[in-house]
Enzyme design. Structure first.
Site, PDB file in Angstrom:
ATOM      1  CD  GLU A  34       6.938   1.680   1.656  1.00 20.96           C
ATOM      2  OE1 GLU A  34       5.787   1.605   2.108  1.00 20.96           O
ATOM      3  OE2 GLU A  34       7.883   2.213   2.288  1.00 20.96           O
ATOM      4  CE  LYS A  82       4.025  -0.158   5.191  1.00 24.04           C
ATOM      5  NZ  LYS A  82       4.438   1.164   4.649  1.00 24.04           N
ATOM      6  CB  CYS A 116       8.154   1.081   5.370  1.00 23.09           C
ATOM      7  SG  CYS A 116       8.659   2.784   5.744  1.00 23.09           S
TER       8      CYS A 116
END
Length: 362
Positions: free
Chosen positions: A71, A162, A196
């Site tokens: 990430e 995201k 994540c």
């Protein structure tokens, strides 16, 4: 598991953990995949791209066909920073130092598409790998935590933004929408990614399962032991390979104080303090750990993926197939882009007016 020292010069050696096709089904395709565990060169995007190329070259030298980065590898994950808000978030302006910190962070991000994307595509083509790269994407004055996908022909395939930044990430990153939840049907298998803590969102995972994901990439910033349990669960739930890549970084990988200060830790950590210990891992659809987790340093963590294992796992449990009950439980995904401002051209307005004989004046 073979431990292969890195041949690249400069800095501590990178170690490649390689599971050499142990127990693979000779009748099924095998894919060699690498997750990269390494630190960003913070605030220095050109140097980060140089480092990425060295790591991709090294992974390709081991025969890897798929390379997955952590990430926010390009652009950086701002560990320890509160961007001037301090421990308590309140309405009002952050301190000027925090605003300047955000300006630097904004400058280190990349536009998509843009010159850095072109360079990453060239790397994928040069070393003949599928590349999954975590970046901080800049669109105007808003940043997004994104994953970019590239193929071995040197083509940029697309991105995932995201959907839900976590905690203080929401101060600095915008929110993605349903238009960027891709799964790419490649010669290696169907590849996609969530970032994540998005991986903790059951409905979002199910969207990927519904698209038939086989190689599930999970770039992350979470190095806790409990993360391993999440990765194992996803592999079992989805009947897919899970490749989780995290950074390994020390305080000295960030700019020194006062340019960059770690807040909320009581005292400034020493240069050699590990601020993210990694934990990158590769897990099979049966829940077997194929390589990692590594908490020791920068590493190339590599395993051979026996794609026949997917079918064997799905025989037990297919969450969007024979184990689904759509008449009781189903998921609807809105995959349309959501823009704050949309414009309809004059030509479109004229055409619409002519086609609507009941239109009222305005």
């Amino acid at each position: 598991m073979a431990m292969v020292p890195s041949g690249s010069g400069g800095g501590p050696p990178v170690i490649a953990e390689v599971e050499m096709n142990g127990g693979a089904d000779s009748g099924a395709a095998t894919v060699r995949a690498t997750v990269v565990q390494a630190s960003t060169v913070f605030y220095d995007t050109p140097a980060t791209l140089d480092k990425a190329e060295r790591l991709i070259e090294e992974a390709a030298g081991y025969g890897s066909q798929l390379v997955v980065f952590p990430e926010a590898f390009v652009g950086g994950y701002p560990r320890g920073s509160t961007f001037g808000f301090g421990a308590n978030i309140s309405i009002g302006n952050p301190k000027d130092k925090g605003k300047e910190e955000f300006r630097k962070y904004h400058a280190a991000a990349i536009e998509v598409p843009g010159p850095e994307v072109t360079r990453l595509a060239a790397m994928a083509g040069k070393y003949k790998v599928f590349l999954v790269m975590g970046v901080i994407e800049r669109e105007g004055y808003t940043l997004y935590c994104s994953v970019l996908f590239f193929d071995p022909l040197g083509r940029y395939l697309g991105k995932h933004r995201k959907l839900m930044p976590t905690a203080l990430e929401r101060i600095i990153w915008g929110f993605g929408d349903g238009s960027t939840i891709p799964v790419y049907d490649t010669p290696l298998g169907k590849i996609g990614a969530l970032i994540c803590w998005e991986n903790k969102m059951p409905l979002l995972r199910t969207a990927l399962y519904g698209k038939g994901i086989e190689i599930y990439c999970a770039p992350t910033a979470d190095s806790r032991q409990v993360w391993q349990a999440s990765m194992t669960h996803i592999a079992l739930e989805g009947g897919c390979f899970v490749l989780s890549a995290n950074q390994f970084c020390r305080r000295k990988d960030y700019p020194p104080p006062p340019e960059y200060v770690f807040s909320g830790l009581g005292e400034e950590p020493s240069p050699d303090t590990v601020v993210c210990p990694g934990g990158s891992v590769i897990i099979s659809p049966s829940g077997e750990v194929l390589a990692g987790p590594n908490y020791e340093g920068e590493a190339l963590i590599t395993a051979d993926l026996d794609l026949g294992e997917i079918v064997r796992a799905k025989f037990d449990f297919d969450v969007v197939g024979h184990y689904a009950r759509p008449e009781v439980l189903s998921l609807v995904v809105n995959d349309q882009p959501h823009l704050p401002v949309s414009f309809t051209s004059a030509a479109e307005k004229t055409t619409a007016a002519k086609s609507d004989s009941t239109a009222k004046p305005y």
